[in-house]
Scaffold this motif. Sequence first.
Motif, PDB file in Angstrom:
ATOM      1  N   GLU A  99      -4.899   6.816   6.587  1.00 21.40           N
ATOM      2  CA  GLU A  99      -5.273   7.573   5.534  1.00 21.40           C
ATOM      3  C   GLU A  99      -6.434   8.366   5.887  1.00 21.40           C
ATOM      4  O   GLU A  99      -7.264   7.742   6.943  1.00 21.40           O
ATOM      5  CB  GLU A  99      -5.075   7.172   4.096  1.00 21.40           C
ATOM      6  N   GLU A 100      -6.617   9.463   5.327  1.00 21.86           N
ATOM      7  CA  GLU A 100      -7.977  10.121   5.413  1.00 21.86           C
ATOM      8  C   GLU A 100      -9.207   9.277   4.984  1.00 21.86           C
ATOM      9  O   GLU A 100      -9.030   8.511   4.032  1.00 21.86           O
ATOM     10  CB  GLU A 100      -7.717  11.467   4.245  1.00 21.86           C
ATOM     11  N   PHE A 101     -10.292   9.269   5.846  1.00 16.86           N
ATOM     12  CA  PHE A 101     -11.302   8.553   5.370  1.00 16.86           C
ATOM     13  C   PHE A 101     -12.238   9.485   4.303  1.00 16.86           C
ATOM     14  O   PHE A 101     -12.529  10.729   4.310  1.00 16.86           O
ATOM     15  CB  PHE A 101     -12.312   8.481   6.648  1.00 16.86           C
ATOM     16  N   LEU A 102     -12.344   8.778   3.091  1.00 19.42           N
ATOM     17  CA  LEU A 102     -13.428   9.410   1.985  1.00 19.42           C
ATOM     18  C   LEU A 102     -14.736   8.898   2.262  1.00 19.42           C
ATOM     19  O   LEU A 102     -15.074   7.637   2.362  1.00 19.42           O
ATOM     20  CB  LEU A 102     -12.556   9.081   0.931  1.00 19.42           C
ATOM     21  N   ALA A 119      -6.700   9.433  -1.181  1.00 23.32           N
ATOM     22  CA  ALA A 119      -6.860   9.891   0.363  1.00 23.32           C
ATOM     23  C   ALA A 119      -5.357  10.291   0.631  1.00 23.32           C
ATOM     24  O   ALA A 119      -4.346   9.700   0.430  1.00 23.32           O
ATOM     25  CB  ALA A 119      -7.262   8.849   1.035  1.00 23.32           C
ATOM     26  N   GLU A 177     -18.607   3.324  -3.833  1.00 21.34           N
ATOM     27  CA  GLU A 177     -17.327   2.827  -4.388  1.00 21.34           C
ATOM     28  C   GLU A 177     -17.704   1.869  -5.594  1.00 21.34           C
ATOM     29  O   GLU A 177     -18.726   1.510  -5.855  1.00 21.34           O
ATOM     30  CB  GLU A 177     -16.879   1.715  -3.089  1.00 21.34           C
ATOM     31  N   LYS A 192     -19.426  -6.623  -0.666  1.00 19.59           N
ATOM     32  CA  LYS A 192     -18.216  -7.365   0.043  1.00 19.59           C
ATOM     33  C   LYS A 192     -18.834  -8.194   1.401  1.00 19.59           C
ATOM     34  O   LYS A 192     -18.304  -9.050   1.874  1.00 19.59           O
ATOM     35  CB  LYS A 192     -17.298  -6.522   0.317  1.00 19.59           C
ATOM     36  N   VAL A 252      -8.475   5.347   9.179  1.00 14.81           N
ATOM     37  CA  VAL A 252      -8.262   4.197   8.196  1.00 14.81           C
ATOM     38  C   VAL A 252      -6.893   3.720   8.330  1.00 14.81           C
ATOM     39  O   VAL A 252      -5.994   4.325   8.300  1.00 14.81           O
ATOM     40  CB  VAL A 252      -8.647   4.603   6.661  1.00 14.81           C
ATOM     41  N   VAL A 297      -7.322  -3.782   6.354  1.00 14.93           N
ATOM     42  CA  VAL A 297      -7.922  -2.565   6.292  1.00 14.93           C
ATOM     43  C   VAL A 297      -8.572  -2.364   7.592  1.00 14.93           C
ATOM     44  O   VAL A 297      -9.718  -3.269   7.684  1.00 14.93           O
ATOM     45  CB  VAL A 297      -8.520  -2.255   5.288  1.00 14.93           C
ATOM     46  N   ILE A 321     -11.042   0.121   9.875  1.00 11.43           N
ATOM     47  CA  ILE A 321     -11.937   1.566   9.995  1.00 11.43           C
ATOM     48  C   ILE A 321     -12.089   1.622  11.235  1.00 11.43           C
ATOM     49  O   ILE A 321     -13.197   0.863  11.816  1.00 11.43           O
ATOM     50  CB  ILE A 321     -12.889   1.627   8.803  1.00 11.43           C
ATOM     51  N   LYS A 328       0.692  -1.083  -0.142  1.00 13.19           N
ATOM     52  CA  LYS A 328       0.049   0.063   0.008  1.00 13.19           C
ATOM     53  C   LYS A 328       0.960   1.311  -0.114  1.00 13.19           C
ATOM     54  O   LYS A 328       0.563   2.196  -0.616  1.00 13.19           O
ATOM     55  CB  LYS A 328      -0.853  -0.089   1.371  1.00 13.19           C
ATOM     56  N   ILE A 382      -8.928   3.994  -4.110  1.00 17.59           N
ATOM     57  CA  ILE A 382      -8.878   3.399  -2.852  1.00 17.59           C
ATOM     58  C   ILE A 382      -7.642   2.410  -2.831  1.00 17.59           C
ATOM     59  O   ILE A 382      -6.877   2.181  -1.728  1.00 17.59           O
ATOM     60  CB  ILE A 382     -10.405   2.834  -2.324  1.00 17.59           C
ATOM     61  N   GLU A 383      -7.796   1.894  -3.910  1.00 19.25           N
ATOM     62  CA  GLU A 383      -6.477   0.737  -3.949  1.00 19.25           C
ATOM     63  C   GLU A 383      -6.334   0.153  -5.354  1.00 19.25           C
ATOM     64  O   GLU A 383      -7.231   0.584  -6.222  1.00 19.25           O
ATOM     65  CB  GLU A 383      -6.815  -0.542  -3.033  1.00 19.25           C
ATOM     66  N   LYS A 388      -4.402   0.639   7.205  1.00 19.37           N
ATOM     67  CA  LYS A 388      -4.118  -0.382   6.392  1.00 19.37           C
ATOM     68  C   LYS A 388      -2.588  -0.859   6.564  1.00 19.37           C
ATOM     69  O   LYS A 388      -1.560  -0.397   6.258  1.00 19.37           O
ATOM     70  CB  LYS A 388      -4.087   0.246   4.909  1.00 19.37           C
TER      71      LYS A 388
HETATM   72  P1  AMP Z   1      -8.802  -1.762   0.366  1.00 22.69           P
HETATM   73  O1  AMP Z   1      -8.525  -3.220   1.003  1.00 22.69           O
HETATM   74  O2  AMP Z   1      -7.892  -0.825   0.287  1.00 22.69           O
HETATM   75  O3  AMP Z   1      -9.840  -2.038  -0.774  1.00 22.69           O
HETATM   76  O4  AMP Z   1      -9.831  -1.504   1.888  1.00 22.69           O
HETATM   77  C1  AMP Z   1     -11.072  -2.182   2.084  1.00 22.69           C
HETATM   78  C2  AMP Z   1     -12.287  -1.241   2.365  1.00 22.69           C
HETATM   79  O5  AMP Z   1     -12.011  -0.199   3.294  1.00 22.69           O
HETATM   80  C3  AMP Z   1     -12.530  -0.526   0.934  1.00 22.69           C
HETATM   81  O6  AMP Z   1     -13.529  -1.372  -0.090  1.00 22.69           O
HETATM   82  C4  AMP Z   1     -13.462   0.625   1.500  1.00 22.69           C
HETATM   83  O7  AMP Z   1     -14.658   0.256   1.542  1.00 22.69           O
HETATM   84  C5  AMP Z   1     -12.731   0.886   2.696  1.00 22.69           C
HETATM   85  N1  AMP Z   1     -11.505   1.803   2.667  1.00 22.69           N
HETATM   86  C6  AMP Z   1     -10.319   1.911   2.151  1.00 22.69           C
HETATM   87  N2  AMP Z   1      -9.844   2.917   2.348  1.00 22.69           N
HETATM   88  C7  AMP Z   1     -10.784   3.986   2.699  1.00 22.69           C
HETATM   89  C8  AMP Z   1     -10.635   5.445   2.816  1.00 22.69           C
HETATM   90  N3  AMP Z   1      -9.418   6.033   2.526  1.00 22.69           N
HETATM   91  N4  AMP Z   1     -11.737   5.997   3.085  1.00 22.69           N
HETATM   92  C9  AMP Z   1     -12.867   5.392   3.202  1.00 22.69           C
HETATM   93  N5  AMP Z   1     -13.074   3.954   2.962  1.00 22.69           N
HETATM   94  C10 AMP Z   1     -11.957   3.269   2.887  1.00 22.69           C
END
Ligand code: AMP
Length: 428
Positions: A191-194, A122, A198, A220, A147, A159, A161, A107, A288-289, A149
């Motif tokens: 990271e900052e929460f957005l 973010a 999605e 999911k 957030v 991840v 939250i 990441k 986000i990823e 990770k």
């Molecule tokens: P990821 O494994 O990076 O896809 O993260 C898993 C889930 O966490 C994502 O599908 C999002 O729902 C949530 N997520 C990850 N990063 C953020 C972020 N910066 N702001 C809000 N939700 C996030």
Amino acid sequence: MKVLIIGSGGREHAIVWKLSQSPLVTKLYTAPGNAGTSEVDENTDIDISDFTAIKSFVLEKSIDMVVVGPEVPLVEGIHDFFLADDELKNIPVIGPVAKAALLEASKDFAKKFMNKYRIPTAGYQTFDKQNINKASDFLKTLNPPYVLKADGLAAGKGVLIIDSYDEAVSELNEMINEEKFGTASQKVVIEEFLTGVELSVFVLTDGESYKILPSAKDYKRIGEGDTGLNTGGMGSISPVPFADEEFMKKVETRIIKPTIDGLKSEGLVYKGFIFFGLISVNGNPFVIEYNIRMGDPEAESVIPRIKSDLMELFIGTANGDLQNRNITIDERYCTAIFLVSGGYPGSYPKNKLINGLDETNDSILFHAGTKIDPESGGVFTNGGRVIAISSFGQTMKEALDKSYQNANKITFEGKYYRKDLGRDIMNQ
Ligand code: AMP
Ligand code: GLY
């Protein structure tokens, strides 16, 4: 051409199903595959991380191309292994080399890459044992939720939250100092929460040009209304109604193009799929990823919508002339609903006989956790996510209705599926 597909899920069955329609393909092997892939052509029981065994198989069967479904062999360097081997180097692999696979495997690497190439994502900072004492100051600059990770691959679980500041500090400590996710969390991205909606967008690229595949939404959580534990994905819908032409243009100019150009600038020749996990914040896309492969279960609703010959697109990817190939997309909706084993994503029983597979109509069944009993010829459950039921419709509702009708016809002990797919995006 003879093609070897690596993997055993619904995504790989969708790829095999699509490739089997190509006049350019003469033989398809899937390693290790599932009951569905073996019904299309042949499975071979090779461990996806055993590159030496893969090499022997490729040479023995005169394989012309290898398509890698999941991230693990790519992160472990299967493409690099082929390039470094005199007997394999001219056999193309669809999927990036390990250094480019870091877009998914680290990441921190992905965030640095996005910042360097000004790709919207973010705000963040990365922490490890050396600078963990500075994390509390950074957390104080952010608004909850926080957030956190794990930097490395953590099977989709890395991840967190978190609503409370104190809990975020203590989780960070567990991740870094107690290796909550093993070595994957020795480094942690905060990271900052957005806030937004999605979606997933995919491209196939030869490293120079790219073809944009249809958008999709993945469900999911195990429970209806997006509640309960995370799963590998309970279903997917393509396209996502709000991802209209204007939004997709922003995705292309702000995200896709700078990503492909960035990879080139880094000297990374990327041949394969890139999966952009996006969030739309007031109509503006943020990453986000990244994943370095097709999504699963997105593949089960995206691949059926590709009307062009996928083998031809793969050849273009391998040869570096993708720009001269056409991609046409079916305008209809496609919806994939996963039937899963009771108990999943916790513990669940296997070896349950699946009935009704021949009774469905007007859907495509993509197998994931299934196997054939060689004695009886029956198909049995062999995993948490068992079968995706994919259907087309002029509207999302029409597609969903077909998938749900057929979901009723297939039975096995403990069968569960979500009945609310699409409800959240249908009227957007
Ligand atoms: P990821 O494994 O990076 O896809 O993260 C898993 C889930 O966490 C994502 O599908 C999002 O729902 C949530 N997520 C990850 N990063 C953020 C972020 N910066 N702001 C809000 N939700 C996030
Ligand atoms: N659908 C999410 C993934 O493939 O990782």
